[in-house]
Design an enzyme around this catalytic site. Structure first.
Site, mmCIF file in Angstrom:
data_model
loop_
_atom_site.group_PDB
_atom_site.id
_atom_site.type_symbol
_atom_site.label_atom_id
_atom_site.label_comp_id
_atom_site.label_asym_id
_atom_site.label_seq_id
_atom_site.Cartn_x
_atom_site.Cartn_y
_atom_site.Cartn_z
ATOM 1 N N ASP A 1 0.550 -3.708 1.333
ATOM 2 C CA ASP A 1 0.411 -2.981 2.887
ATOM 3 C C ASP A 1 0.691 -4.257 3.683
ATOM 4 O O ASP A 1 1.725 -4.319 4.728
ATOM 5 C CB ASP A 1 -0.697 -2.471 3.239
ATOM 6 C CG ASP A 1 -0.898 -1.758 4.216
ATOM 7 O OD1 ASP A 1 0.158 -1.347 5.016
ATOM 8 O OD2 ASP A 1 -2.051 -1.315 4.631
ATOM 9 N N GLY B 1 -4.889 -2.547 -6.890
ATOM 10 C CA GLY B 1 -5.077 -3.875 -6.328
ATOM 11 C C GLY B 1 -6.533 -3.866 -5.860
ATOM 12 O O GLY B 1 -7.344 -3.793 -6.760
HETATM 13 N N1 AR6 Z 1 5.536 -5.660 -4.205
HETATM 14 C C1 AR6 Z 1 5.136 -4.852 -5.038
HETATM 15 N N2 AR6 Z 1 3.792 -4.683 -5.451
HETATM 16 C C2 AR6 Z 1 3.057 -5.592 -4.689
HETATM 17 C C3 AR6 Z 1 3.184 -6.267 -3.873
HETATM 18 C C4 AR6 Z 1 4.411 -6.408 -3.345
HETATM 19 N N3 AR6 Z 1 5.046 -7.195 -2.368
HETATM 20 N N4 AR6 Z 1 2.077 -6.694 -3.146
HETATM 21 C C5 AR6 Z 1 1.126 -6.296 -3.990
HETATM 22 N N5 AR6 Z 1 1.435 -5.527 -4.910
HETATM 23 P P1 AR6 Z 1 -2.728 -3.281 -3.198
HETATM 24 P P2 AR6 Z 1 -4.514 -0.776 -3.154
HETATM 25 C C6 AR6 Z 1 0.843 -4.558 -6.034
HETATM 26 O O1 AR6 Z 1 -4.162 -4.051 -3.351
HETATM 27 O O2 AR6 Z 1 -4.922 -1.156 -4.570
HETATM 28 C C7 AR6 Z 1 -4.564 -2.857 1.456
HETATM 29 O O3 AR6 Z 1 -5.482 -3.867 2.218
HETATM 30 C C8 AR6 Z 1 -0.514 -5.296 -6.559
HETATM 31 O O4 AR6 Z 1 -0.291 -6.323 -7.426
HETATM 32 O O5 AR6 Z 1 -1.706 -3.800 -2.323
HETATM 33 O O6 AR6 Z 1 -3.971 0.699 -3.045
HETATM 34 C C9 AR6 Z 1 -4.438 -1.526 2.106
HETATM 35 O O7 AR6 Z 1 -4.518 -1.597 3.590
HETATM 36 C C10 AR6 Z 1 -0.980 -3.917 -7.005
HETATM 37 O O8 AR6 Z 1 -0.323 -3.736 -8.345
HETATM 38 O O9 AR6 Z 1 -3.079 -1.557 -2.965
HETATM 39 C C11 AR6 Z 1 -5.626 -1.004 1.811
HETATM 40 O O10 AR6 Z 1 -6.713 -1.460 2.410
HETATM 41 C C12 AR6 Z 1 -0.475 -2.739 -6.287
HETATM 42 O O11 AR6 Z 1 0.585 -3.416 -5.387
HETATM 43 C C13 AR6 Z 1 -5.880 -1.288 0.276
HETATM 44 O O12 AR6 Z 1 -5.268 -2.542 0.288
HETATM 45 C C14 AR6 Z 1 -1.496 -2.201 -5.106
HETATM 46 O O13 AR6 Z 1 -2.371 -3.327 -4.916
HETATM 47 C C15 AR6 Z 1 -5.241 -0.728 -0.690
HETATM 48 O O14 AR6 Z 1 -5.467 -0.909 -1.956
#
Ligand code: AR6
Length: 169
Positions: free
Chosen positions: A35, A120
């Site tokens: 995000d 994540g």
């Molecule tokens: N490109 C692709 N994947 C990514 C990237 C990127 N640039 N950055 C991270 N990931 P997360 P959630 C992966 O934590 O668990 C935020 O604060 C990461 O390694 O981004 O759904 C929101 O505002 C993981 O595999 O999302 C919410 O509050 C995946 O993306 C909360 O985090 C999801 O990790 C949402 O948590």
């Protein structure tokens, strides 16, 4: 239909697709993880549009422009926070994929890329999430022409292996 789904390891903000999916929170006002990366890459106009949307419930999805991203649009979906698996997490995660794909179809979008939603900061187990993602995407594509192709985006080698294994069944 393996030809319509692929797994890549990449930064989702760099992908040239019609729409990328954001793993957002219910405020839709930004955060960490993917995000944060999407808001940084898209620029401040994205936050301005998100402020007009009134948030988003868990399992739902809303669409915005892509602004400075190569992708034309962003679909913001809110995955479940993992609370052990007995609180509807699987259904909510499935709903994120269903609603996002439906929104893409409604907007005539041909190519879409998903991050591993909820795996994540929200703590959803990665293998279980990958299986749900693949199952829901295959189910949707089996009776819809759009989107034509879906990219599952891993952010680590481990995640790429997990997603590819889920795709290979
Ligand atoms: N490109 C692709 N994947 C990514 C990237 C990127 N640039 N950055 C991270 N990931 P997360 P959630 C992966 O934590 O668990 C935020 O604060 C990461 O390694 O981004 O759904 C929101 O505002 C993981 O595999 O999302 C919410 O509050 C995946 O993306 C909360 O985090 C999801 O990790 C949402 O948590």
């Amino acid at each position: 239909m393996p030809e319509r789904i692929r797994v890549v390891k990449d930064d989702i903000t760099t992908l040239h697709v019609d729409v990328i999916v954001n793993a957002a929170n219910e405020s839709l006002l930004g955060g960490g993880g993917v995000d944060g990366a999407i808001h940084r890459a898209a620029g401040p106009e994205l936050l301005a549009e998100c402020r007009t949307l009134g948030g988003c419930e868990t399992g739902e999805a809303k669409i915005t422009q892509g602004y400075r991203l190569p992708a034309r649009h962003i679909i913001h979906t809110v995955g479940p926070v993992w609370h052990g698996g007995a609180h509807g997490e699987d259904q909510q995660l499935a709903s994120c994929y269903q609603r996002s794909l439906k929104l893409a179809e409604n907007h005539g979008l041909r190519t879409i890329a998903f991050p591993a939603i909820s795996t994540g900061i929200y703590g959803f187990p990665r293998e279980r999430a990958a299986q749900i993602a693949v199952r829901e995407i295959q189910s949707f594509l089996s009776d819809h022409e759009l989107p034509e192709t879906v990219t599952l985006v891993a952010f680590s080698d481990d995640d790429r292996t997990i997603l590819q294994r889920a795709l290979d069944g």
